[in-house]
Design an enzyme around this catalytic site. Sequence first.
Site, PDB file in Angstrom:
ATOM      1  N   CYS A  42      -4.214  23.849 -44.599  1.00 35.17           N
ATOM      2  CA  CYS A  42      -3.610  25.111 -44.157  1.00 35.17           C
ATOM      3  C   CYS A  42      -3.115  25.942 -45.338  1.00 35.17           C
ATOM      4  CB  CYS A  42      -2.472  24.827 -43.178  1.00 35.17           C
ATOM      5  SG  CYS A  42      -1.548  26.306 -42.761  1.00 35.17           S
ATOM      6  N   CYS A  47      -5.563  28.305 -43.471  1.00 35.64           N
ATOM      7  CA  CYS A  47      -4.873  29.425 -42.805  1.00 35.64           C
ATOM      8  C   CYS A  47      -4.252  30.438 -43.767  1.00 35.64           C
ATOM      9  CB  CYS A  47      -3.751  28.902 -41.912  1.00 35.64           C
ATOM     10  SG  CYS A  47      -4.088  27.343 -41.114  1.00 35.64           S
ATOM     11  N   LYS A  50      -6.750  32.244 -46.110  1.00 33.33           N
ATOM     12  CA  LYS A  50      -7.624  33.001 -45.194  1.00 33.33           C
ATOM     13  C   LYS A  50      -6.946  34.286 -44.734  1.00 33.33           C
ATOM     14  CE  LYS A  50      -7.046  32.772 -41.155  1.00 33.33           C
ATOM     15  NZ  LYS A  50      -7.426  31.687 -40.275  1.00 33.33           N
ATOM     16  N   TYR A 177     -14.453  29.839 -35.232  1.00 31.20           N
ATOM     17  CA  TYR A 177     -13.361  30.547 -35.909  1.00 31.20           C
ATOM     18  C   TYR A 177     -13.728  30.892 -37.357  1.00 31.20           C
ATOM     19  CZ  TYR A 177      -9.665  28.850 -32.624  1.00 31.20           C
ATOM     20  OH  TYR A 177      -8.857  28.577 -31.548  1.00 31.20           O
ATOM     21  N   GLU A 181     -14.197  34.620 -38.993  1.00 33.38           N
ATOM     22  CA  GLU A 181     -13.126  35.065 -39.896  1.00 33.38           C
ATOM     23  C   GLU A 181     -13.671  35.353 -41.297  1.00 33.38           C
ATOM     24  OE1 GLU A 181      -9.224  33.078 -37.700  1.00 33.38           O
ATOM     25  OE2 GLU A 181      -9.983  32.118 -39.507  1.00 33.38           O
ATOM     26  N   HIS A 434       7.131  51.982 -24.993  1.00 37.84           N
ATOM     27  CA  HIS A 434       6.133  53.030 -25.153  1.00 37.84           C
ATOM     28  C   HIS A 434       6.356  53.807 -26.438  1.00 37.84           C
ATOM     29  CE1 HIS A 434       3.163  55.864 -23.714  1.00 37.84           C
ATOM     30  NE2 HIS A 434       3.966  56.845 -24.072  1.00 37.84           N
ATOM     31  N   GLU A 439       2.384  47.276 -23.961  1.00 37.34           N
ATOM     32  CA  GLU A 439       2.936  47.734 -22.679  1.00 37.34           C
ATOM     33  C   GLU A 439       1.909  47.613 -21.557  1.00 37.34           C
ATOM     34  OE1 GLU A 439       3.800  52.009 -22.240  1.00 37.34           O
ATOM     35  OE2 GLU A 439       2.608  52.353 -24.038  1.00 37.34           O
TER      36      GLU A 439
HETATM   37  P1  NDP Z   1     -15.792  25.420 -34.693  1.00 42.51           P
HETATM   38  O1  NDP Z   1     -15.891  24.132 -33.996  1.00 42.51           O
HETATM   39  O2  NDP Z   1     -14.864  26.471 -34.190  1.00 42.51           O
HETATM   40  O3  NDP Z   1     -17.225  26.064 -34.812  1.00 42.51           O
HETATM   41  C1  NDP Z   1     -18.296  25.346 -35.350  1.00 42.51           C
HETATM   42  C2  NDP Z   1     -19.540  26.179 -35.146  1.00 42.51           C
HETATM   43  O4  NDP Z   1     -20.637  25.563 -35.799  1.00 42.51           O
HETATM   44  C3  NDP Z   1     -19.904  26.299 -33.674  1.00 42.51           C
HETATM   45  O5  NDP Z   1     -20.343  27.619 -33.455  1.00 42.51           O
HETATM   46  C4  NDP Z   1     -21.026  25.292 -33.524  1.00 42.51           C
HETATM   47  O6  NDP Z   1     -21.949  25.650 -32.545  1.00 42.51           O
HETATM   48  C5  NDP Z   1     -21.687  25.363 -34.878  1.00 42.51           C
HETATM   49  N1  NDP Z   1     -22.356  24.116 -35.251  1.00 42.51           N
HETATM   50  C6  NDP Z   1     -21.854  22.865 -35.167  1.00 42.51           C
HETATM   51  N2  NDP Z   1     -22.753  21.956 -35.628  1.00 42.51           N
HETATM   52  C7  NDP Z   1     -23.842  22.669 -35.995  1.00 42.51           C
HETATM   53  C8  NDP Z   1     -25.104  22.289 -36.537  1.00 42.51           C
HETATM   54  N3  NDP Z   1     -25.409  21.017 -36.773  1.00 42.51           N
HETATM   55  N4  NDP Z   1     -25.991  23.269 -36.791  1.00 42.51           N
HETATM   56  C9  NDP Z   1     -25.684  24.567 -36.546  1.00 42.51           C
HETATM   57  N5  NDP Z   1     -24.503  24.971 -36.030  1.00 42.51           N
HETATM   58  C10 NDP Z   1     -23.593  24.028 -35.762  1.00 42.51           C
HETATM   59  O7  NDP Z   1     -15.470  25.028 -36.200  1.00 42.51           O
HETATM   60  P2  NDP Z   1     -15.046  25.887 -37.451  1.00 42.51           P
HETATM   61  O8  NDP Z   1     -15.717  25.202 -38.582  1.00 42.51           O
HETATM   62  O9  NDP Z   1     -15.277  27.330 -37.256  1.00 42.51           O
HETATM   63  O10 NDP Z   1     -13.494  25.630 -37.494  1.00 42.51           O
HETATM   64  C11 NDP Z   1     -12.967  24.298 -37.410  1.00 42.51           C
HETATM   65  C12 NDP Z   1     -11.686  24.270 -36.651  1.00 42.51           C
HETATM   66  O11 NDP Z   1     -10.650  24.781 -37.473  1.00 42.51           O
HETATM   67  C13 NDP Z   1     -11.667  25.128 -35.402  1.00 42.51           C
HETATM   68  O12 NDP Z   1     -12.121  24.448 -34.285  1.00 42.51           O
HETATM   69  C14 NDP Z   1     -10.227  25.525 -35.276  1.00 42.51           C
HETATM   70  O13 NDP Z   1      -9.592  24.588 -34.446  1.00 42.51           O
HETATM   71  C15 NDP Z   1      -9.707  25.465 -36.679  1.00 42.51           C
HETATM   72  N6  NDP Z   1      -9.493  26.822 -37.199  1.00 42.51           N
HETATM   73  C16 NDP Z   1      -8.571  27.617 -36.610  1.00 42.51           C
HETATM   74  C17 NDP Z   1      -8.362  28.894 -37.063  1.00 42.51           C
HETATM   75  C18 NDP Z   1      -7.348  29.757 -36.392  1.00 42.51           C
HETATM   76  O14 NDP Z   1      -6.513  29.241 -35.662  1.00 42.51           O
HETATM   77  N7  NDP Z   1      -7.397  31.076 -36.572  1.00 42.51           N
HETATM   78  C19 NDP Z   1      -9.110  29.433 -38.185  1.00 42.51           C
HETATM   79  C20 NDP Z   1     -10.087  28.527 -38.722  1.00 42.51           C
HETATM   80  C21 NDP Z   1     -10.265  27.266 -38.236  1.00 42.51           C
HETATM   81  P3  NDP Z   1     -21.664  25.430 -30.961  1.00 42.51           P
HETATM   82  O15 NDP Z   1     -20.767  26.548 -30.550  1.00 42.51           O
HETATM   83  O16 NDP Z   1     -23.010  25.519 -30.359  1.00 42.51           O
HETATM   84  O17 NDP Z   1     -21.053  24.081 -30.857  1.00 42.51           O
END
Ligand code: NDP
Length: 457
Positions: A42, A47, A50, A177, A181, A434, A439
């Site tokens: 983080c 976080c 980022k 995410y 982002e 407002h 709101e």
């Molecule tokens: P996510 O799980 O959110 O997304 C992973 C993405 O990668 C999905 O779209 C998934 O597809 C795709 N994917 C997974 N495996 C493969 C593969 N083998 N080939 C191609 N595509 C693939 O993970 P992130 O890495 O974005 O983030 C990790 C975690 O960190 C998040 O789940 C979140 O909890 C946390 N986070 C939170 C943030 C916040 O609160 N603002 C900011 C950043 C991270 P599919 O959808 O089809 O599974």
Amino acid sequence: MDFDYDLIVIGAGSGGVRAARMAATYGAKVAIVEEFRVGGTCVIRGCVPKKLYVYAARFRDQFDIAQSFGWHVDASFDWPTLVAAKEKEITRLEHAYASNLEKPGVEIIRDRAEVTGPNGVRLVRDGRELSAKYILVATGARPFVPDIPGAELGITSNEAFDLPRLPHSILIEGGGYIAVEFATIFAGLGVNTTIIYRGDCILRGFDEDMRRGLEAGLTERGVRIIYQTTIKSLAKTGDDVTATFSDGVSAPYGVVMFATGRRPNIDGLGLESAGVKLTEHGSVAVDEYSQTSVPSIYAVGDVTGRAQLTPVAIREGWYFAETVFNDNPLKVDHSLIPTAVFAEPEIGTVGLTEAEAATHGDVDVYVSRFRPMQNTLSDRTERMIMKLITEKDEGKVLGVHLLGPGAAEMIQLVGVAVSMGATKVDLDRTIALHPSAAEELVTFKSPSYSYRDCKRV
Ligand code: NDP
């Protein structure tokens, strides 16, 4: 039996630091072992940096609309300045975290730890064997990179913050995410940005209107999104990396980044040989009190795969310390977690999506779409989306989904009302502020549409 410590925490990230501090405050003798920098993902490469980079990227939109308010802006951007400023800030936070640990007496051990048994920890570099009444595993998660030829030519979010120079173009694989982002960051900083995602719309699991709204917002900001495609291989072409896609197309990019999820950090920790059971997804299996299958070993945060979010890890760490060191057993409620996607436009969400709510009973959906006031002097047509989902007839609020400026800040506050079980009537009773976007949440008149017997009416 005498132990060297009451508690050894492995991993000084959000969950581990909170647990160590709280346990020490309750009088426990605590050591925390960290092989990298204090603060964890983080603070060091998640976080915090980022959000700083998102702020940097958002100036582009601000400069655009500034002209409509009479400003003339001649802006340019310098990547090394941002990287250096970020480094200074996270170093400050790292020191603050370390001093917050040291104040209640936590010993910080800079090493890698391996669990040798229910009460044993070995320091890998130092070679020392330590014992503790309790061990807390808080090692977090690391980026997952698909196993494809040339994968080592790509980067992950770990490296993205410290690129030696801003690339001319970036290809980001994933639709979660991190993908959206970082697409926001790089596109905002002027990089030609492409997202490649295996699904048919970004942010699977989010409310449909949020997904489509963000897709439109990213596209409007120049992000190209390629759906139902994956990267099959990477190869070096001069200074660029050439990606070959599942449809056979190839194209060169300055940088290729994988944002394809995160996996629990358990390699080389010795957990399985110590008897700690894992889930089918490879996370550490824990009960509601974060206790593993070995009674003296607990685990919190991303390594348990419950919800990969900093505030959740912090809460799990705190409740672990309450339960074990303050004779106050507390379980973390993992429902109703407010969350934000710091993309542009921003998303804030809490509770059920429309699709989920529609299967839970009869519900009403209130939706408002409008131009954010700060855009009304410019020719920007982007709409803010505010969606409220309630039980039928002005009943309990089941979900709130917001897209647009300030969505994250708004959702944190409305999340209080939702977690208290607020109804539509409670929101109506609140006097509007407002002019504000928020709101809208207290001035919805009648439902935009409803679901009865799972059918939209
Ligand atoms: P996510 O799980 O959110 O997304 C992973 C993405 O990668 C999905 O779209 C998934 O597809 C795709 N994917 C997974 N495996 C493969 C593969 N083998 N080939 C191609 N595509 C693939 O993970 P992130 O890495 O974005 O983030 C990790 C975690 O960190 C998040 O789940 C979140 O909890 C946390 N986070 C939170 C943030 C916040 O609160 N603002 C900011 C950043 C991270 P599919 O959808 O089809 O599974």
